[in-house]
Motif scaffolding. Sequence first.
Motif, PDB file in Angstrom:
ATOM      1  N   ARG A   1       0.805  -1.216   0.000  1.00 34.63           N
ATOM      2  CA  ARG A   1       0.000   0.000   0.000  1.00 34.63           C
ATOM      3  C   ARG A   1       0.842   1.273   0.000  1.00 34.63           C
ATOM      4  NH1 ARG A   1      -2.001   0.548   4.697  1.00 34.63           N
ATOM      5  NH2 ARG A   1      -3.469   2.184   4.079  1.00 34.63           N
ATOM      6  N   LEU A   2       2.080   1.175   0.476  1.00 34.53           N
ATOM      7  CA  LEU A   2       2.931   2.354   0.639  1.00 34.53           C
ATOM      8  C   LEU A   2       4.257   2.164  -0.089  1.00 34.53           C
ATOM      9  CD1 LEU A   2       2.456   2.921   4.483  1.00 34.53           C
ATOM     10  CD2 LEU A   2       1.195   4.036   2.629  1.00 34.53           C
ATOM     11  N   ILE A   3       4.876   3.286  -0.406  1.00 32.43           N
ATOM     12  CA  ILE A   3       6.234   3.308  -0.942  1.00 32.43           C
ATOM     13  C   ILE A   3       7.039   4.290  -0.111  1.00 32.43           C
ATOM     14  CG2 ILE A   3       7.617   4.213  -2.861  1.00 32.43           C
ATOM     15  CD1 ILE A   3       5.668   2.948  -4.773  1.00 32.43           C
ATOM     16  N   THR A   4       8.284   3.935   0.169  1.00 30.25           N
ATOM     17  CA  THR A   4       9.193   4.888   0.799  1.00 30.25           C
ATOM     18  C   THR A   4      10.299   5.239  -0.185  1.00 30.25           C
ATOM     19  OG1 THR A   4      10.588   5.343   2.729  1.00 30.25           O
ATOM     20  CG2 THR A   4      10.647   3.112   1.869  1.00 30.25           C
ATOM     21  N   THR A   5      10.681   6.510  -0.191  1.00 33.28           N
ATOM     22  CA  THR A   5      11.767   6.989  -1.045  1.00 33.28           C
ATOM     23  C   THR A   5      12.785   7.734  -0.194  1.00 33.28           C
ATOM     24  OG1 THR A   5      10.499   9.009  -1.535  1.00 33.28           O
ATOM     25  CG2 THR A   5      10.369   7.199  -3.144  1.00 33.28           C
ATOM     26  N   ALA A   6      14.025   7.738  -0.651  1.00 27.41           N
ATOM     27  CA  ALA A   6      15.108   8.459   0.023  1.00 27.41           C
ATOM     28  C   ALA A   6      15.841   9.292  -1.009  1.00 27.41           C
ATOM     29  CB  ALA A   6      16.068   7.474   0.679  1.00 27.41           C
ATOM     30  N   ALA A   7      16.261  10.501  -0.619  1.00 28.61           N
ATOM     31  CA  ALA A   7      16.805  11.424  -1.615  1.00 28.61           C
ATOM     32  C   ALA A   7      17.974  12.249  -1.080  1.00 28.61           C
ATOM     33  CB  ALA A   7      15.704  12.363  -2.118  1.00 28.61           C
ATOM     34  N   ASP A   8      18.665  12.861  -2.023  1.00 24.53           N
ATOM     35  CA  ASP A   8      19.784  13.742  -1.677  1.00 24.53           C
ATOM     36  C   ASP A   8      19.332  15.029  -0.991  1.00 24.53           C
ATOM     37  OD1 ASP A   8      21.788  12.077  -2.549  1.00 24.53           O
ATOM     38  OD2 ASP A   8      22.007  13.018  -4.514  1.00 24.53           O
ATOM     39  N   ASP A   9      18.014  15.285  -0.943  1.00 27.16           N
ATOM     40  CA  ASP A   9      17.516  16.474  -0.231  1.00 27.16           C
ATOM     41  C   ASP A   9      17.436  16.239   1.280  1.00 27.16           C
ATOM     42  OD1 ASP A   9      15.274  14.864   0.067  1.00 27.16           O
ATOM     43  OD2 ASP A   9      13.991  16.064  -1.242  1.00 27.16           O
ATOM     44  N   ARG A  10      18.019  15.129   1.734  1.00 25.90           N
ATOM     45  CA  ARG A  10      18.146  14.773   3.159  1.00 25.90           C
ATOM     46  C   ARG A  10      16.830  14.295   3.769  1.00 25.90           C
ATOM     47  NH1 ARG A  10      22.305  19.267   5.812  1.00 25.90           N
ATOM     48  NH2 ARG A  10      23.886  19.147   4.162  1.00 25.90           N
ATOM     49  N   THR A  11      15.866  13.898   2.948  1.00 26.93           N
ATOM     50  CA  THR A  11      14.577  13.458   3.479  1.00 26.93           C
ATOM     51  C   THR A  11      14.256  12.029   3.076  1.00 26.93           C
ATOM     52  OG1 THR A  11      13.214  14.167   1.592  1.00 26.93           O
ATOM     53  CG2 THR A  11      13.690  15.818   3.298  1.00 26.93           C
ATOM     54  N   VAL A  12      13.376  11.441   3.876  1.00 27.92           N
ATOM     55  CA  VAL A  12      12.700  10.185   3.560  1.00 27.92           C
ATOM     56  C   VAL A  12      11.223  10.516   3.440  1.00 27.92           C
ATOM     57  CG1 VAL A  12      12.135   7.855   4.372  1.00 27.92           C
ATOM     58  CG2 VAL A  12      14.402   8.826   4.841  1.00 27.92           C
ATOM     59  N   ARG A  13      10.589  10.029   2.394  1.00 30.73           N
ATOM     60  CA  ARG A  13       9.160  10.276   2.198  1.00 30.73           C
ATOM     61  C   ARG A  13       8.414   8.960   2.087  1.00 30.73           C
ATOM     62  NH1 ARG A  13       7.663  15.739  -0.118  1.00 30.73           N
ATOM     63  NH2 ARG A  13       9.534  17.010   0.137  1.00 30.73           N
ATOM     64  N   VAL A  14       7.153   8.982   2.521  1.00 36.72           N
ATOM     65  CA  VAL A  14       6.267   7.827   2.397  1.00 36.72           C
ATOM     66  C   VAL A  14       5.069   8.235   1.548  1.00 36.72           C
ATOM     67  CG1 VAL A  14       4.860   6.135   3.613  1.00 36.72           C
ATOM     68  CG2 VAL A  14       7.030   6.887   4.595  1.00 36.72           C
ATOM     69  N   TRP A  15       4.711   7.371   0.593  1.00 41.51           N
ATOM     70  CA  TRP A  15       3.696   7.681  -0.406  1.00 41.51           C
ATOM     71  C   TRP A  15       2.599   6.615  -0.409  1.00 41.51           C
ATOM     72  CZ3 TRP A  15       5.210  11.980  -3.503  1.00 41.51           C
ATOM     73  CH2 TRP A  15       6.558  12.339  -3.391  1.00 41.51           C
ATOM     74  N   ASP A  16       1.396   7.060  -0.721  1.00 45.71           N
ATOM     75  CA  ASP A  16       0.281   6.148  -0.944  1.00 45.71           C
ATOM     76  C   ASP A  16       0.337   5.658  -2.390  1.00 45.71           C
ATOM     77  OD1 ASP A  16      -2.661   5.779  -2.025  1.00 45.71           O
ATOM     78  OD2 ASP A  16      -2.767   5.459   0.133  1.00 45.71           O
ATOM     79  N   VAL A  17       0.395   4.348  -2.580  1.00 46.18           N
ATOM     80  CA  VAL A  17       0.559   3.794  -3.924  1.00 46.18           C
ATOM     81  C   VAL A  17      -0.636   4.100  -4.810  1.00 46.18           C
ATOM     82  CG1 VAL A  17       0.741   1.640  -5.237  1.00 46.18           C
ATOM     83  CG2 VAL A  17       2.149   1.984  -3.198  1.00 46.18           C
ATOM     84  N   ASN A  18      -1.834   3.932  -4.276  1.00 43.09           N
ATOM     85  CA  ASN A  18      -3.038   4.116  -5.100  1.00 43.09           C
ATOM     86  C   ASN A  18      -3.255   5.571  -5.499  1.00 43.09           C
ATOM     87  OD1 ASN A  18      -3.776   1.398  -5.128  1.00 43.09           O
ATOM     88  ND2 ASN A  18      -4.884   1.581  -3.185  1.00 43.09           N
ATOM     89  N   MET A  19      -2.982   6.488  -4.581  1.00 44.12           N
ATOM     90  CA  MET A  19      -3.238   7.903  -4.846  1.00 44.12           C
ATOM     91  C   MET A  19      -2.015   8.635  -5.399  1.00 44.12           C
ATOM     92  SD  MET A  19      -6.381   8.098  -4.038  1.00 44.12           S
ATOM     93  CE  MET A  19      -6.612   9.869  -4.080  1.00 44.12           C
ATOM     94  N   GLY A  20      -0.834   8.111  -5.142  1.00 46.07           N
ATOM     95  CA  GLY A  20       0.381   8.796  -5.563  1.00 46.07           C
ATOM     96  C   GLY A  20       0.698  10.022  -4.732  1.00 46.07           C
ATOM     97  N   GLU A  21       0.095  10.104  -3.536  1.00 43.89           N
ATOM     98  CA  GLU A  21       0.276  11.274  -2.677  1.00 43.89           C
ATOM     99  C   GLU A  21       1.302  10.994  -1.587  1.00 43.89           C
ATOM    100  OE1 GLU A  21      -3.588  12.120  -1.211  1.00 43.89           O
ATOM    101  OE2 GLU A  21      -4.302  12.980  -3.108  1.00 43.89           O
ATOM    102  N   CYS A  22       2.043  12.037  -1.210  1.00 43.58           N
ATOM    103  CA  CYS A  22       3.010  11.930  -0.123  1.00 43.58           C
ATOM    104  C   CYS A  22       2.287  12.040   1.209  1.00 43.58           C
ATOM    105  CB  CYS A  22       4.075  13.019  -0.249  1.00 43.58           C
ATOM    106  SG  CYS A  22       5.320  12.966   1.057  1.00 43.58           S
ATOM    107  N   GLY A  23       2.396  11.004   2.031  1.00 41.52           N
ATOM    108  CA  GLY A  23       1.732  11.011   3.328  1.00 41.52           C
ATOM    109  C   GLY A  23       2.570  11.623   4.424  1.00 41.52           C
ATOM    110  N   GLY A  24       3.871  11.741   4.211  1.00 45.74           N
ATOM    111  CA  GLY A  24       4.717  12.332   5.240  1.00 45.74           C
ATOM    112  C   GLY A  24       6.153  12.446   4.792  1.00 45.74           C
ATOM    113  N   THR A  25       6.853  13.390   5.382  1.00 46.28           N
ATOM    114  CA  THR A  25       8.266  13.636   5.102  1.00 46.28           C
ATOM    115  C   THR A  25       9.022  13.605   6.415  1.00 46.28           C
ATOM    116  OG1 THR A  25       7.709  15.039   3.212  1.00 46.28           O
ATOM    117  CG2 THR A  25       9.934  15.226   4.098  1.00 46.28           C
ATOM    118  N   TRP A  26      10.056  12.777   6.479  1.00 44.87           N
ATOM    119  CA  TRP A  26      10.877  12.690   7.681  1.00 44.87           C
ATOM    120  C   TRP A  26      12.204  13.380   7.426  1.00 44.87           C
ATOM    121  CZ3 TRP A  26       9.606   6.875   7.479  1.00 44.87           C
ATOM    122  CH2 TRP A  26       8.344   6.660   8.049  1.00 44.87           C
ATOM    123  N   ARG A  27      12.494  14.375   8.263  1.00 46.67           N
ATOM    124  CA  ARG A  27      13.754  15.095   8.182  1.00 46.67           C
ATOM    125  C   ARG A  27      14.563  14.811   9.444  1.00 46.67           C
ATOM    126  NH1 ARG A  27       9.823  18.661   6.062  1.00 46.67           N
ATOM    127  NH2 ARG A  27      10.275  19.236   3.893  1.00 46.67           N
ATOM    128  N   GLY A  28      15.861  14.787   9.309  1.00 50.01           N
ATOM    129  CA  GLY A  28      16.699  14.518  10.459  1.00 50.01           C
ATOM    130  C   GLY A  28      18.125  14.212  10.069  1.00 50.01           C
TER     131      GLY A  28
END
Length: 313
Positions: A234-261
Amino acid sequence: MSEPFYSQVLKGHTRPVRAVSFSPDGRLVATASTDKSVRIWVAATGSHVRTISGHKADVTCVSFSRDGRHVATSSFDRTARLWKTGTGECLKVLKDKGILWSADFGDNRLLTSSSDKTSKLWDVPSSECVQTLRGHTNVVYSARLSTDGRLVASASRDETAKIWNLASGACIRTLSGHGGTVTAVAFSPDGRLVATACADQTAKIWSVGSGACIRTLTGHHKAVNSVDFSPDGRLITTAADDRTVRVWDVNMGECGGTWRGHEGGVCGASFSPHGRLVASASDDKTAMIWDANDFTVGVVTPDEWRGGLVGKR
């Protein structure tokens, strides 16, 4: 929301951490670093269990076997290695002609991706390469087996991902549409979808059956380095050079949250087998373990994670 888990900050590597992986039971986390080592940690406490050494150059990836008794690694030293999880003993050394960028463990099989533009399937007991997948025109940065072991997905600097039939060795889909190096690839648990990460700051979700792009995930501000599905798909997590981890809803393609740290680019992020945790690896020499339930709330800030704990949200 269920009782939240707490995040851990895993410190000990002396150079950037390039990859992270949970054991099949979710109790352990393995991290791979450019300091030439792999470290094993207890997921619940963040305590260090052991350091595995033997590679002669950067370790690019780490993967547990299906039973958790072994870990496999890939490296700039042009080898993949098989290690005993419990002792750190090196059991096998698989030698390649190119720099190895990824290693994915199947049942007595290991899939690697290489700077020689190929992905290779190795028979672990014999240490022999039994299949070579050719078709990319540049470095292959990531290769993954589908859950049933019948397909392979690969991601390349040639700006495409490909899907391969292992029985025939044929490329059955070429996924085109990204505008830069495709850095990582992952199958959904049911094998119907493939997700890709790209230097063009996006991730995409594709149909394995048709090769069509179903969703484009936009929101990162720098190159996306990894992608992973949750165990329920149901979810996808991505990691990027912008120093964040994001979690996405697969069906909607929407970002459910951004983790910074993290204080450096995030090189990889993976869900735990039970889906309640996400582990991330960073150029800041640390790995972190996040509460996947927190994604519905939004942002975890640096002040909240310093010291290793994130409280109730």
